[in-house]
Write a protein that holds these residues in place. Structure first.
Motif, PDB file in Angstrom:
ATOM      1  N   VAL A  20       0.814  -1.077   0.003  1.00  0.00           N
ATOM      2  CA  VAL A  20      -0.084   0.158  -0.027  1.00  0.00           C
ATOM      3  C   VAL A  20       0.840   1.268  -0.125  1.00  0.00           C
ATOM      4  N   HIS A  21       1.141   1.876  -1.360  1.00  0.00           N
ATOM      5  CA  HIS A  21       2.058   2.853  -1.544  1.00  0.00           C
ATOM      6  C   HIS A  21       3.616   2.261  -0.906  1.00  0.00           C
ATOM      7  N   ASP A  22       3.901   2.921   0.303  1.00  0.00           N
ATOM      8  CA  ASP A  22       5.251   2.398   0.694  1.00  0.00           C
ATOM      9  C   ASP A  22       5.271   1.832   1.952  1.00  0.00           C
ATOM     10  N   TRP A  23       4.028   1.289   2.091  1.00  0.00           N
ATOM     11  CA  TRP A  23       4.013   0.153   3.195  1.00  0.00           C
ATOM     12  C   TRP A  23       3.591  -1.268   2.967  1.00  0.00           C
ATOM     13  N   LEU A  24       4.023  -2.084   3.681  1.00  0.00           N
ATOM     14  CA  LEU A  24       3.614  -3.627   3.424  1.00  0.00           C
ATOM     15  C   LEU A  24       2.728  -4.109   4.546  1.00  0.00           C
ATOM     16  N   LEU A  25       1.846  -4.618   4.106  1.00  0.00           N
ATOM     17  CA  LEU A  25       0.789  -5.394   5.237  1.00  0.00           C
ATOM     18  C   LEU A  25       1.513  -6.739   5.675  1.00  0.00           C
ATOM     19  N   ALA A  40       1.552  -2.672   9.633  1.00  0.00           N
ATOM     20  CA  ALA A  40       2.087  -2.557   8.400  1.00  0.00           C
ATOM     21  C   ALA A  40       3.589  -1.940   9.053  1.00  0.00           C
ATOM     22  N   VAL A  41       4.804  -2.148   7.771  1.00  0.00           N
ATOM     23  CA  VAL A  41       6.055  -1.726   8.095  1.00  0.00           C
ATOM     24  C   VAL A  41       6.236  -1.101   6.748  1.00  0.00           C
ATOM     25  N   ARG A  42       7.172   0.103   6.877  1.00  0.00           N
ATOM     26  CA  ARG A  42       7.620   0.657   5.593  1.00  0.00           C
ATOM     27  C   ARG A  42       8.576  -0.061   4.807  1.00  0.00           C
ATOM     28  N   ILE A  43       8.457  -0.161   3.625  1.00  0.00           N
ATOM     29  CA  ILE A  43       9.136  -1.018   2.792  1.00  0.00           C
ATOM     30  C   ILE A  43      10.648  -0.520   2.707  1.00  0.00           C
ATOM     31  N   GLY A  44      11.634  -1.502   3.177  1.00  0.00           N
ATOM     32  CA  GLY A  44      12.924  -1.112   3.095  1.00  0.00           C
ATOM     33  C   GLY A  44      13.146  -0.414   4.513  1.00  0.00           C
ATOM     34  N   GLN A  45      12.366  -0.538   5.466  1.00  0.00           N
ATOM     35  CA  GLN A  45      12.698   0.328   6.727  1.00  0.00           C
ATOM     36  C   GLN A  45      11.882  -0.460   7.840  1.00  0.00           C
TER      37      GLN A  45
END
Length: 464
Positions: A20-25, A40-45
């Motif tokens: 979801v945009h920059d986030w991963l469920l 959710a977590v920010r992708i790559g972070q």
């Protein structure tokens, strides 16, 4: 190639692993009537920690923008921080709004009380924190409108009480989204004045109750009462005079200390104050927070010399059934006669005593309490009725059966003078969590009348 039809809604939200945009469920947390909550977590972070991502179940749901607007106005340690928002595009091309909020790792208030048996001091401190959250909300001109234990978390890291789920909230200049007489909310937590307004306006086409800070304070009082007694309070009934006018009839509400002798007198009095039939007598959220904090300070100083008997298990009431009140008091009297305390358990006494309605939650009930059994199947030629358990009386505005005991809808059930619809769940805790009625192994929701005209095609700019 023919385009696939667009979805009308997301029953359970996007699957885990969806971007979801920059986030991963990464995990499913729960859902309500309008949204699904994920961790959710920010992708790559991912090391930065999780956030709460709340996704709408319906495309372009305007409730989400209302929640964004409200959370952007309110800032308090006991309210989740708004971190962002946007729209997720379904593969079909439909857009679903979502909100990014601070992740609160915590336990729902009622569940936490069942597990930890909090003391007078802990209850006072938590209620004060929640009152401060309401103070901040009201200072911004907003109201929560769905204050209840299920929308409160006790944060694991520091034990702070957090008020969540502002999706039903209202604030200045917010667009009106409903045309029913009462705004969104949970029936057992509604104020007496809201029920009175609903009954008085039942023949009005445009009447709409505007919930205010006093409604939130009353709901906090209901939460507190149930937290320390395990029961919903009775505060007022509705009476109709010979001229047909409706008025409030104050019921003799037992103080929390009567039902739970371990309770501090100041705490009991403050809960009764929050449940006053008069909105003005309840006080503002700020005044209550100050009183709760002062009481907590007194209890903290006096705790070393207190003598407390063992705790009393709470029992749940059927909402608005006055005869159940007498039965509950009789049972309480009998329990105390049989289980008179013979020793002191501890100085740091537990006071919260919630009813437990599932197999894993039975410690506060007598061992011989019968387990709910499903009612017998009804004959198709007979009106659907239930009479095996003490049911609640109908809510104001609820549909009622005709002279033959039949409800207007084919799937509606006649129950103690009201029409109800069975909800497909056998989980008593889940049923109660959604403020429905669990009887004989089945969950029921009230069937409310639809007396209002259809909403206009465009919402007015102000909320009335």
């Amino acid at each position: 190639m023919e385009r696939a039809s667009e979805p009308t809604g997301l029953l359970f939200g996007p699957p885990l692993g969806t971007r979801v945009h920059d986030w991963l469920l990464v995990d499913y947390h729960g859902h309500g009537a309008y949204g699904v909550v994920y961790r959710a977590v920010r992708i790559g972070q991912a090391s930065a920690g999780p956030v709460a991502l709340k996704m709408a179940m319906r495309p372009w749901d305007p409730r989400f923008m209302r929640e964004v607007g409200l959370l952007s106005l309110v800032h308090h340690p006991s309210i989740p921080r708004l971190l962002g928002h946007g729209f997720w595009r379904h593969p079909s091309g439909t857009f679903f709004p979502y909100i990014i909020m601070e992740w609160i790792q915590g336990t729902p208030l009622y569940t936490w009380a069942l597990e930890h048996h909090p003391t007078n001091l802990q209850v006072l401190q938590m209620l004060a924190q929640l009152a401060r959250a309401l103070e901040a909300t009201h200072a911004a001109g907003a109201v929560h409108r769905d204050v209840k234990g299920d929308n409160m978390l006790v944060r694991h890291s520091d034990g702070q009480a957090v008020l969540t789920d502002f999706g039903a909230g209202n604030y200045p200049c917010a667009a009106r989204l409903t045309w029913e007489p009462l705004p969104p909310g949970t029936p057992p937590y509604r104020s007496p004045e809201a029920w009175l307004f609903e009954r008085r306006s039942e023949h009005s086409q445009d009447a709409h109750y505007v919930a205010g800070p006093a409604d939130d304070v009353y709901a906090l009082g209901v939460t507190a009462y149930r937290l320390v007694t395990g029961e919903y309070p009775f505060t007022a009934g509705l009476l109709q005079d010979d001229a047909g006018a409706w008025t409030l009839d104050a019921l003799p509400l037992p103080s929390p200390q009567e039902l739970n002798p371990r309770l501090d007198a100041q705490l009991s009095a403050l809960i009764v104050r929050m449940l006053s039939v008069s909105p003005e007598a309840r006080g503002t959220a700020r005044e209550l927070a100050e009183a709760l904090e002062a009481a907590a300070s007194c209890v903290e100083k006096q705790a070393g010399g207190s003598r407390i008997p063992p705790r009393v298990g709470g029992r749940s009431w059927s909402i608005r059934s006055a005869w159940v009140l007498a039965g509950a008091l009789l049972v309480l009297w009998a329990w105390k006669a049989v289980h008179a305390p013979s020793h002191i358990e501890s100085v740091e006494e537990p006071v919260a005593s919630l009813s437990k309605r599932t197999e894993r939650d039975t410690a506060n009930l007598g061992e011989t309490t019968p387990q709910p059994q499903p009612p017998p199947e009804q004959s198709s030629s007979q009106p659907k009725t239930i009479s095996q358990a003490p049911p609640p009386e109908p809510f104001p505005g609820q549909l009622t059966p005709d002279a033959k005991g039949r409800c207007p809808g084919s799937k509606q059930i006649s129950l103690n003078g009201g029409c109800w619809v069975e909800v497909p769940t056998k989980d008593a805790e889940e049923c109660e969590k959604n403020s429905l009625v669990f009887i004989k192994g089945r969950c029921y929701a009230p069937s409310m009348g639809t007396r209002r005209k259809p909403p206009p095609t465009s919402a007015p700019p102000d909320f009335r």
